[in-house]
Every structure is written in C-alpha cells, then in structure tokens.
Design an enzyme around this catalytic site. Sequence first.
Site, short mmCIF file in Angstrom:
data_model
loop_
_atom_site.label_atom_id
_atom_site.label_comp_id
_atom_site.label_asym_id
_atom_site.label_seq_id
_atom_site.Cartn_x
_atom_site.Cartn_y
_atom_site.Cartn_z
N SER A 196 83.05 56.54 60.86
CA SER A 196 84.15 57.16 61.58
C SER A 196 85.44 56.54 61.09
O SER A 196 85.43 55.42 60.55
CB SER A 196 84.01 56.91 63.09
OG SER A 196 85.19 57.24 63.79
N TYR A 242 81.96 51.68 70.37
CA TYR A 242 82.08 52.62 69.25
C TYR A 242 82.81 51.97 68.08
O TYR A 242 82.36 52.02 66.93
CB TYR A 242 82.82 53.87 69.71
CG TYR A 242 82.75 55.02 68.73
CD1 TYR A 242 81.58 55.76 68.58
CD2 TYR A 242 83.86 55.37 67.96
CE1 TYR A 242 81.52 56.82 67.68
CE2 TYR A 242 83.81 56.42 67.06
CZ TYR A 242 82.63 57.15 66.92
OH TYR A 242 82.57 58.20 66.03
N LYS A 268 80.91 51.09 64.51
CA LYS A 268 81.34 51.90 63.37
C LYS A 268 81.95 51.02 62.28
O LYS A 268 81.81 51.31 61.09
CB LYS A 268 82.32 52.98 63.81
CG LYS A 268 81.68 54.08 64.66
CD LYS A 268 80.52 54.76 63.93
CE LYS A 268 79.94 55.92 64.72
NZ LYS A 268 78.84 56.62 64.00
#
Length: 271
Positions: free
Chosen positions: A141, A154, A158
Amino acid sequence: MQVEGKVAVVTGAGGGIGAAIAGSLVAAGAKVLLADLDGDAVHRVASELDPTGKGSALGVRADVADNGEIRDLLDRAERELGPVALYFANAGITGAPGLDADESVWDRAFDVNIRAHVRAAQLLVPRWLDRGEGYFVSTASAAGLLTQIGSATYSVTKHAAVGFAEWLSVTYGDKGIRVSCLCPMGVETALLREGERSGTGLGDMATRAVTSAGKVLEPSEVAEVVLAAIAEEHFLILPHPEVLDMYRYKGADYDRWIAGMRRFQAKLADG
C-alpha cells in the site's frame, strides 16, 4: 515476464484488486487459481472468468495466512493447472484503528499482511530456483511507503510488506526470481470503506485520509497498471504516480514531512 500460458495464484481474489488482477491475467492468456477466505465470493468470480469450465480460472476457499493451506493451495494449482510461475500475495486486512487493538488483532494483521507473504515465499522460492524463474507480486500500500493516519496495524504491517519484498528482490533477483511491490492509495474496494464503517472517529479519519489524498481508482485500473509493470519487471508499482513525489518529499526532510502529516490529521479531525 509474459503471462500468456503461465499459471498464477492470486490471493484475496474474491473481490476488489485481487479479482481484477485475476481477470486481467485470464484475459492475457494465463491460467489462474483464485484464493479467498470467502469461498462463495471466490467461486463466483472464478465462474465469471471461466464460465465454460475450460480450466482458465479455479476458485478455492483458503486462509492464506495458514502455512498448511498455502501449501495445499500451491500443490492444487500445480496439480490441476501446472507449475506456478506467478504468485500475487494480495490478501490484506486493515486491522483496527488506534492503539486499542489487542494482541489478537495485531497477530491477525501480521499474519495476513506480511507473514502470509513470507510463508508463500518459503514454499515457492525453492521451486522457482530449481526452474530458473518465478514472479512474486506483493500487494502492500502507499501506507507502506508513507503511513496510514488512524490505523497503526495497517501502517506497520504494510511497511513490513514493502521491506520483505525489497529483501526478496535483492536476495533472489539475480537468480531468475522477479519481485514487484504494489503500493496504491485509494482503490474502490470494501477494504477502503472499512474505516468509515467502524463506528470510530479514528476509523472514519483513516478512510477520509485516503479518499481526500488523491483520486480513488477502480480495481480494473489498478490491474491494468499491474500487468504493464510485470511486463517491464518494475519493482515498485504505483497506480497513483503522485505517491513517488510524496515518498521523495518524506525522504528529503523527515521532520517536515511528519509536521505536515500532523497538520493533515488535524484538518481531518476538524472535519
């Protein structure tokens, strides 16, 4: 690498980016095993891609964070479709916003967003070294290059996904194994909207941070960029080209970038 005639495995393929990548691969002449935790969704996508059952798309329900299920997935792909040449580690989850995520939430985020990549590579790389080629595509991401306002789980996992893809490419790139790392910003998927559906201020902020930072792309647009990047064997795949400018800005003056992100967060908090 040209994908025509090759066998690919795409995880998280029950919808969103994974389903779109699988569709583009089939259209380009590849045979694809689609995997997803949602068995109904992945079987539906596979049936849509291969309505006559010619063997170009096979849907399998699997938890790709589980080492045994990854092994079974690869064995089935090789048994029913042929030697796996490309693996798209695309399955991902957001985790939970803020610091309130407990150990189980952190464990699951690490399992899906990074350990699943490591476990797949541990099984694939020896096979690819024997064959002299293979292609590993990691869906990380833009949060893995920058950060994710609102969601520590997250952002951290990532970042780890980007780091592992870099290491894999450095270590095996001269041995026939190609690696790409996909780092988009906003893509119109269920994952994008999880924050605003969380019922928390931080979760809503996490979604708005992405949707206000740039254009929200359709999964099909991302898939098109992915296949073009694979053909050229680019490591970093950026469907949003402006992410590279943001990354350079971050690296040029880290303190200034952090101050800017704090201001951005404050504006989001003010609505």
